[in-house]
Each structure stands twice: as C-alpha cells, then as structure tokens.
Write an enzyme that holds these catalytic residues in place. Structure first.
Site, PDB file in Angstrom:
ATOM      1  N   CYS A   1       0.818  -1.213   0.000  1.00  0.00           N
ATOM      2  CA  CYS A   1       0.000   0.000   0.000  1.00  0.00           C
ATOM      3  C   CYS A   1       0.853   1.265   0.000  1.00  0.00           C
ATOM      4  CB  CYS A   1      -0.901  -0.019   1.236  1.00  0.00           C
ATOM      5  SG  CYS A   1      -1.791   1.514   1.522  1.00  0.00           S
TER       6      CYS A   1
ATOM      7  N   TRP B   1      -7.566  -7.306   4.665  1.00  0.00           N
ATOM      8  CA  TRP B   1      -6.167  -7.529   5.032  1.00  0.00           C
ATOM      9  C   TRP B   1      -6.087  -8.608   6.106  1.00  0.00           C
ATOM     10  CZ3 TRP B   1      -2.940  -5.623   1.702  1.00  0.00           C
ATOM     11  CH2 TRP B   1      -3.136  -4.364   1.122  1.00  0.00           C
TER      12      TRP B   1
ATOM     13  N   LYS C   1     -14.750   1.044   6.248  1.00  0.00           N
ATOM     14  CA  LYS C   1     -13.674   0.316   5.604  1.00  0.00           C
ATOM     15  C   LYS C   1     -12.539   0.062   6.587  1.00  0.00           C
ATOM     16  CE  LYS C   1     -15.246   0.201   1.298  1.00  0.00           C
ATOM     17  NZ  LYS C   1     -15.477  -1.057   0.543  1.00  0.00           N
ATOM     18  N   VAL C   2     -11.813  -1.013   6.367  1.00  0.00           N
ATOM     19  CA  VAL C   2     -10.675  -1.390   7.207  1.00  0.00           C
ATOM     20  C   VAL C   2      -9.413  -1.210   6.373  1.00  0.00           C
ATOM     21  CG1 VAL C   2      -9.559  -3.292   8.430  1.00  0.00           C
ATOM     22  CG2 VAL C   2     -12.036  -2.953   8.615  1.00  0.00           C
ATOM     23  N   THR C   3      -8.657  -0.175   6.673  1.00  0.00           N
ATOM     24  CA  THR C   3      -7.530   0.230   5.843  1.00  0.00           C
ATOM     25  C   THR C   3      -6.233   0.271   6.639  1.00  0.00           C
ATOM     26  OG1 THR C   3      -7.923   2.583   6.326  1.00  0.00           O
ATOM     27  CG2 THR C   3      -9.049   1.652   4.401  1.00  0.00           C
ATOM     28  N   VAL C   4      -5.138   0.285   5.921  1.00  0.00           N
ATOM     29  CA  VAL C   4      -3.821   0.559   6.488  1.00  0.00           C
ATOM     30  C   VAL C   4      -3.366   1.925   5.962  1.00  0.00           C
ATOM     31  CG1 VAL C   4      -3.035  -1.806   6.821  1.00  0.00           C
ATOM     32  CG2 VAL C   4      -2.798  -0.764   4.568  1.00  0.00           C
TER      33      VAL C   4
ATOM     34  N   GLU D   1      -5.006   7.642   9.317  1.00  0.00           N
ATOM     35  CA  GLU D   1      -4.804   8.595   8.222  1.00  0.00           C
ATOM     36  C   GLU D   1      -3.310   8.795   8.009  1.00  0.00           C
ATOM     37  OE1 GLU D   1      -4.366  10.707   5.360  1.00  0.00           O
ATOM     38  OE2 GLU D   1      -6.501  10.318   5.749  1.00  0.00           O
ATOM     39  N   SER D   2      -2.792   8.331   6.873  1.00  0.00           N
ATOM     40  CA  SER D   2      -1.353   8.367   6.638  1.00  0.00           C
ATOM     41  C   SER D   2      -0.795   9.779   6.634  1.00  0.00           C
ATOM     42  CB  SER D   2      -1.019   7.673   5.315  1.00  0.00           C
ATOM     43  OG  SER D   2      -1.541   8.392   4.205  1.00  0.00           O
TER      44      SER D   2
ATOM     45  N   TYR E   1      -5.807   5.480  -8.810  1.00  0.00           N
ATOM     46  CA  TYR E   1      -6.948   4.661  -8.386  1.00  0.00           C
ATOM     47  C   TYR E   1      -8.225   5.094  -9.098  1.00  0.00           C
ATOM     48  CZ  TYR E   1      -4.041   2.693  -4.708  1.00  0.00           C
ATOM     49  OH  TYR E   1      -3.042   2.029  -4.030  1.00  0.00           O
TER      50      TYR E   1
END
Length: 326
Positions: free
Chosen positions: A63, A96, A129-132, A147-148, A190
């Site tokens: 990612c 994930w 949603k389940v995010t990295v 939040e990156s 994307y």
C-alpha cells in the site's frame, strides 16, 4: 473487498463509486494525534504522548499510503521506538490478513488473524472500511489514527524530529503540492484504475499525465519539489512513482507514458529510492502480488506479470540543478 458494519465483517462489498462510474475514496475515521507532550493535535483528543515503545504500526508493504509511514519511521530513526506488523499482500474476502507468508509480520498485541479485528478492538461496533496504515496506542488500547497524512507528520515531529520535512517557511508551497499530487496522481491512479465508465477513466487519466508532465518540468530545473531541500511533498510523491511502472501503467491503464520515459522524474525516483533507510521499506513482491492477485475484478485469474525489469539502484547522477540521466 469487505467492510465492518456495527462490528461485524461483511465480505465482498463493492468499492464505493458514484453513479457516473467514478471511484470515491472514504475519509479516515480515526484522527487523533501523537504529540510531544500529549496535548491535542489539529484533530481528535489529547492524551497521546510520544513515548518509546508505546505505539505500534500496522502496515501493508504493498500500500502506498502505508509505505509513507514506514519511510518516515526510517527517516526519523524510530525503528526501535515504534514496532510494526505487516499484513499479507493478498486482500480478498477477509480484507487484510496476517496469513503467513514472505515478509508478513504477525500481530503481537492481539494475535489477530484479520486487520478488521484491530478496528473492533478499538471500537467493537465500528462501521466502515478497514484500511492501512493503523497507528495503535498500547497504553490506551485504541487506534490513534488511520490517516497516513497525519501519521507521517506525527512521526516527523512528536519524537523530536522538529517537523523538518514540513518547515514553516515552506508549508504553503508543500500544502499546494500535496493537494495537486494527491488529487491527480496519488489518488488519480486509483480513480483511473477503478473507473467503470470510459468518461470517468478519461476524466482521471488526463489530469494524471498533466501532473506528471508538470512534475517533469519542475524537476528539470530543481533537485526536489521545493528546491534544494527535500520535504514531505517529495516523500508523499515517492510511493506512487515507485509503483507506477511496476503496477499502475498496466494494471490501472495509466499507460500513456512510463516514469522511465521521463528523464528528470526517473533520476529523482532513483535518488529517493537510494536515500538511507528507504530501500529497506520497499518490497516489490508484495506490491506486484497485491495488486494483480487481489483485484479480481480487474484481473480475474490473478496472474502476476513477470515485468517490467526495474533497476532503481543505478546511479541517479542528480545535482542541485535537478535533471538526472534516465
């Protein structure tokens, strides 16, 4: 892809898209900040003080958003202060996972099998949603942020780095660069790749290449995006450039030109890849296998291409003037 609804995992929910076929990215729901003294940050609540060993980072090596956080962890020498778990590259019905595989680092805190278990550990009725990436606070037993953009600034400032990649004098310029690059390029790939109509695809891919052309012109006369000093804007751009020829050009139909076709961008990409500590954050096996094996709507049989051959260890030959040899 799947998502949580009131704490229950629902597999195979589609990507969110508008009725005209355009891909829409969800906002990150956890927006607290780690600060040097535990005071509240720009969003969220206080009580998250920077401490050695207190925080744990959940990432995917595939990612680009999670990759940012690994880079800033390395740039600020926080490898011993912030532990890391790495999910498997394959993201299908369970989202994930921590299924054993090359480069996977299990979850030592919850012994989770799936990343969505980390979200319900923070909020047992979580919906979304389940995010990295995910930054976890071991002391309070909750998610600080997913939040990156926020996490990289925490890593750059809260542990004594002084925010050197986001200096006061350049913040307006950095913010403007980030806004354009995020909309048209970081997220633009994307929007092109997940578009479900020709019009939505072209509405994404044309601004994407306008931005790449503009970046090429900028980097022909300057070493970094803001001149002679490397900043947050450069490191937010890097993960997308790194994945472009390997994945986005083919898989997401962003094939008008490759990064290899841009002399200045190519040299710039190699310089950043060779920056101390950065090469170690890159795993092309995870990158290729994630996109080509996980996105079954785009690649139904999960076949991973053998190319292109990428050599980012070649000399970049960049100086203060910018342009590198391709």
């Amino acid at each position: 892809m799947g998502l949580l609804i009131n704490g229950v995992w629902h597999a195979d929910t589609p990507l969110v898209a508008t009725k005209d076929g355009a891909f829409v990215r969800n906002e990150s729901p956890f927006r607290n900040w780690v600060t040097a003294d535990g005071a509240p940050g720009p969003t969220g609540e206080g009580g998250f003080q920077a401490e050695h060993g207190r925080y744990h980072l959940y990432v995917s090596l595939a990612c680009p958003w999670a990759h940012r956080t690994l880079i800033f962890r390395a740039l600020n020498g926080l490898q011993d202060s912030i532990s890391v778990s790495v999910v498997n590259w394959l993201m299908l019905g369970h989202g994930w996972t921590f299924v054993e595989g090359e480069g996977v680092v299990p979850d030592p805190i919850h012994n989770a099998r799936f990343l969505h278990e980390i979200y319900t550990a923070a909020d047992r009725r979580f919906t979304g949603k389940v995010t990295v990436p995910v930054l976890w606070d071991k002391a309070r037993g909750t998610i600080v942020s997913n939040e990156s953009a926020d996490i990289i600034r925490m890593l750059d400032s809260a542990w004594g780095g002084g925010g050197r990649h986001y200096p006061d004098a350049l913040r307006e310029e950095i913010d403007a660069l980030n806004a354009r690059i995020y909309d048209t390029l970081n997220n633009g790939v994307y929007k092109a790749g997940f578009a479900t109509t020709q019009a939505a695809y072209e509405a994404a891919v044309n601004p994407l290449f306008e931005t790449l052309d503009w970046l090429e012109a900028q980097l022909t006369t300057r070493r970094y995006l803001c001149g002679d000093v490397i900043t947050e804007a450069d490191w937010r751009l890097f993960p997308t450039l790194l994945r472009f020829d390997a994945v986005y050009a083919g898989h997401f139909k962003c094939d008008r030109r490759r990064i290899a076709d841009y002399p200045a961008l190519s040299g710039y990409l190699r310089e950043l890849y060779q920056w101390p500590g950065v090469r170690e954050t890159v795993n092309f096996s995870h990158i290729r296998r994630h996109y080509y094996e996980s996105h079954r709507g785009l690649n139904p049989h999960g076949i991973v291409p053998v190319g292109p051959v990428l050599d980012y260890d070649r000399p970049h030959e960049r100086g203060g003037g910018g342009l590198g040899v391709a």
